[in-house]
Design a protein around this motif. Structure first.
Motif, PDB file in Angstrom:
ATOM      1  N   LEU A  15      38.499 -65.739  60.542  1.00  0.00           N
ATOM      2  CA  LEU A  15      38.093 -64.494  59.886  1.00  0.00           C
ATOM      3  C   LEU A  15      38.676 -64.414  58.482  1.00  0.00           C
ATOM      4  N   GLN A  66      36.740 -64.199  54.755  1.00  0.00           N
ATOM      5  CA  GLN A  66      36.955 -63.058  53.864  1.00  0.00           C
ATOM      6  C   GLN A  66      37.602 -63.449  52.537  1.00  0.00           C
ATOM      7  N   GLY A 120      41.380 -58.468  58.368  1.00  0.00           N
ATOM      8  CA  GLY A 120      41.726 -59.866  58.585  1.00  0.00           C
ATOM      9  C   GLY A 120      42.618 -60.447  57.511  1.00  0.00           C
TER      10      GLY A 120
END
Length: 372
Positions: free
Chosen positions: A127, A131, A169
């Motif tokens: 994750l 991101q 995240g």
């Protein structure tokens, strides 16, 4: 000292130190011998360009954990001392560096949840990687600030800028820098965090002395680090600024002398962070004399209850630093008793939860609360 015979392989772990260690996830040494490096056949893989394919190995010699280097290109260090192929004896809390990656050796309690935790960590990293481009492109960071106060009257002396993010995240620096390491963007992230901290601290604190952190990878490109600080000085010609370097990362003293001179030319301070966690290197560090010496919180924790030998050691180091015109700062102060003990031993400055937890610029702008 903890007897290594009482610790199984799964009880040892490496805790990342070039990020917020309180938020970072430990890397357990699941099996011994444990070889680490970038290679796919390593027990513990460290995907970083300064780590060799087969870098170092943890082994048991008798009933004690040891570390040996496997001919790595950028070296293995324990508390700043280079490790060779000869096994080096270890104990908890030592600082260990592989190339430019810095860890603290720690112990964890074996648990049936370890396998699940490892799987969760992989998912969290996936994750974070997804991101990360958004973090950089949108500069989606939300720096937090923690007060540094004077020991004698608890008045604000400065604030330390700490990296945080608005993205799910990537909210804490541990995962931010873990993702950055996979993409070889630690330097870019570290520089962005400094710039955004200066931009996002509330206007009413525009004259507040600001302590800014570095990533250990930046010391490999010293010229780039100096250029980034020159850019900051041009943008903020009057603000008091101090650059923090992790004490264990200050291995090349020639480079540190160059950095010291460059910062002096920019009217910026130099601080060595986490001093004394493993061994006191004051005699070596004064070759590139800092303005501030931040004593590791492990030396400060429960200092008021510490045995006389520990208190004498800390007091002696404080006295030596002050004799060299180095300002001393106690980190991790959490109680009135610790505040009083640090003041008694002569610390100039203090920092920790007792005086306030890290807060965002928005929170500081809304709050009129001052340190105790």
């Amino acid at each position: 000292m903890i007897n290594s015979a009482t610790l199984t392989a799964s009880a040892w772990a490496l805790l990342p130190q070039d990020v917020d260690a309180e938020l970072a996830s430990p890397l357990p040494l699941r099996d011994l011998p444990c070889r680490l490096g970038r290679g796919s056949d390593c027990t513990l893989r460290l995907a970083h360009p300064t780590v060799s394919t087969s870098h170092a190995e943890f082994i048991m010699v008798g009933d004690q954990l040891h570390l040996r280097d496997l001919g790595s290109r950028n070296g293995t260090f324990v508390n700043g001392q280079r490790v060779t192929s000869t096994p080096y004896p270890l104990e908890p809390d030592l600082l260990i560096q592989f190339g430019e990656l810095l860890y603290r050796l720690t112990t964890i309690h074996p648990s049936r949840q370890m396998a699940t935790a490892a799987a969760d960590e992989v998912a969290d990293l996936a994750l974070a990687l997804a991101q990360f481009d958004k973090l950089i492109d949108q500069r989606a960071v939300m720096p937090h600030f923690q007060w540094i106060v004077r020991s004698d009257n608890h008045q604000i002396f400065a604030a330390e800028a700490l990296g945080r993010s608005r993205l799910f995240g990537l909210s804490h620096p541990g995962m931010m820098f873990k993702a950055a390491s996979y993409l070889n963007k630690e330097v870019e992230l570290s520089r962005m965090l400094r710039v955004e901290a200066l931009a996002l601290i509330p206007g009413k604190f525009c004259e507040t002395h600001l302590f800014l952190n570095t990533h250990v990878a930046e010391l490999r490109d010293l010229a780039g680090l100096i250029v980034s600080m020159r850019d900051i000085r041009r943008a903020y010609p009057e603000r008091p600024i101090t650059l923090e370097i992790h004490e264990a990362a200050a291995v090349d003293m020639t480079a540190m002398k160059m950095l010291r001179l460059a910062l002096s030319d920019l009217s910026m301070g130099l601080a060595y962070d986490d001093f004394g966690a493993g061994q006191a290197r004051l005699a070596e560090l004064v070759e590139a004399r800092p303005d501030f010496l931040k004593f590791d919180m492990k030396l400060i924790r429960n200092l008021h209850e510490a045995h006389s030998g520990r208190r004498r050691m800390v007091g002696t180091l404080v006295s030596m630093a002050r004799d060299l015109d180095i300002i001393t700062l106690a980190e991790g102060v959490e109680s009135q008793a610790e505040v009083d003990a640090c003041k008694e031993l002569g610390f100039d400055l203090q920092q920790g939860y007792y005086f306030g937890r890290p807060a965002s610029g928005e929170q500081l702008a809304r709050s009129s609360q001052q340190p105790k």
